[in-house]
Design an enzyme around this catalytic site. Structure first.
Site, PDB file in Angstrom:
ATOM      1  N   ASP A  12       0.869  -1.160   0.000  1.00 31.58           N
ATOM      2  CA  ASP A  12       0.000   0.000   0.000  1.00 31.58           C
ATOM      3  C   ASP A  12       0.917   1.223   0.000  1.00 31.58           C
ATOM      4  OD1 ASP A  12      -2.370   1.629   0.453  1.00 31.58           O
ATOM      5  OD2 ASP A  12      -1.644   1.822   2.510  1.00 31.58           O
ATOM      6  N   ASP A  14      -0.004   5.135   0.955  1.00 30.74           N
ATOM      7  CA  ASP A  14      -0.150   6.072   2.076  1.00 30.74           C
ATOM      8  C   ASP A  14      -0.199   5.326   3.407  1.00 30.74           C
ATOM      9  OD1 ASP A  14      -1.327   8.902   0.723  1.00 30.74           O
ATOM     10  OD2 ASP A  14      -1.681   7.080  -0.435  1.00 30.74           O
ATOM     11  N   ASP A 177      -1.682  -1.003   5.887  1.00 30.57           N
ATOM     12  CA  ASP A 177      -1.969  -0.454   7.216  1.00 30.57           C
ATOM     13  C   ASP A 177      -3.448  -0.352   7.531  1.00 30.57           C
ATOM     14  OD1 ASP A 177      -2.418   1.654   5.367  1.00 30.57           O
ATOM     15  OD2 ASP A 177      -2.135   3.145   6.952  1.00 30.57           O
TER      16      ASP A 177
END
Length: 232
Positions: A12, A14, A177
């Protein structure tokens, strides 16, 4: 000869590979200030980030007095324009992330980005940071079409397709996240690793990841535990 168990590792963007919280907060705050609202701290904005730009602005407006639907469209457009023009001022890779890519290069492992950020924004960010050529492919939230962003498995499947000759016999893992990242990996039936330092919308222990790391020095050992090693 001993080889690393994974051929492809996806990230991922960001809150996982790049800390974009400074620039995203600046974009939210510029928009809030334009609307006559109080600005927010980076720590207030971080939990708002994981659901995408529209969700982030919605939460920012709700936290500062709410917003009528007819007002939101113009504010959202303004925020995207500001963010695109200031996308890489404060953003940077998390500590140890680049060293992991160096290790992957040495091992012949392909790294990829799969993000729910608009593909054009992700390309611009990585390009301005001089990192685009470190990834074999980049898949954005709009790359696969409506309804096919994470947690759908389609972006993960496309990552594997692009990074392998035919997709067969290829082992991949995904790092993220948010619940969207972990669910996408699980839907695609590949191991998922959660980072505890990202833009957490909930406790990392609740994500259901196969492993959790507190820093990038722990990533390769965690992947080795998940995949073991194979002998050729």
């Amino acid at each position: 000869m001993t080889h690393f168990s994974f051929d492809i590792v996806g990230f991922d963007l960001d809150g996982t590979f790049i800390d974009t919280s400074g620039d995203l907060t600046a974009a939210v705050n510029e928009t809030l200030a334009f609307a006559g609202r109080p600005i927010l701290t980076v720590e207030q904005v971080k939990p708002m980030i994981g659901g995408g730009a529209k969700h982030m602005l919605t939460l920012g407006l709700e936290a500062t007095g709410g917003c009528e639907p007819d007002e939101f469209r113009a504010l959202y457009k303004r925020m995207l324009g500001y963010y695109e023009a200031h996308i890489s001022i404060h953003s940077h890779p998390y500590p140890g992330a680049m060293e992991v890519l160096d290790r992957f290069d040495m091992m012949g492992v392909k790294a990829a980005i799969v993000t729910n950020k608009f593909e054009s924004f992700a390309e611009k960010l990585l390009g301005e940071l001089g990192l685009r050529d470190r990834f074999a492919t980049l898949i954005g939230g709009d790359t696969m079409g409506p309804g096919l962003s994470k947690p759908h498995r389609a972006p993960i499947d496309e990552m594997i397709r692009r990074c392998s000759a035919d997709g067969s016999g290829t082992r991949a893992a995904f790092i993220g996240d948010s619940i969207y990242d972990i669910m996408a990996a699980k839907n695609a039936e590949i191991p998922a690793v959660a980072v505890s330092f990202g833009f957490m919308m909930q406790p990392v222990e609740e994500l259901g990841a196969d492993a959790v790391i507190d820093g990038y020095a722990e990533l390769i050992p965690a992947l080795e535990r998940l995949g073991g090693r194979r002998q050729d």
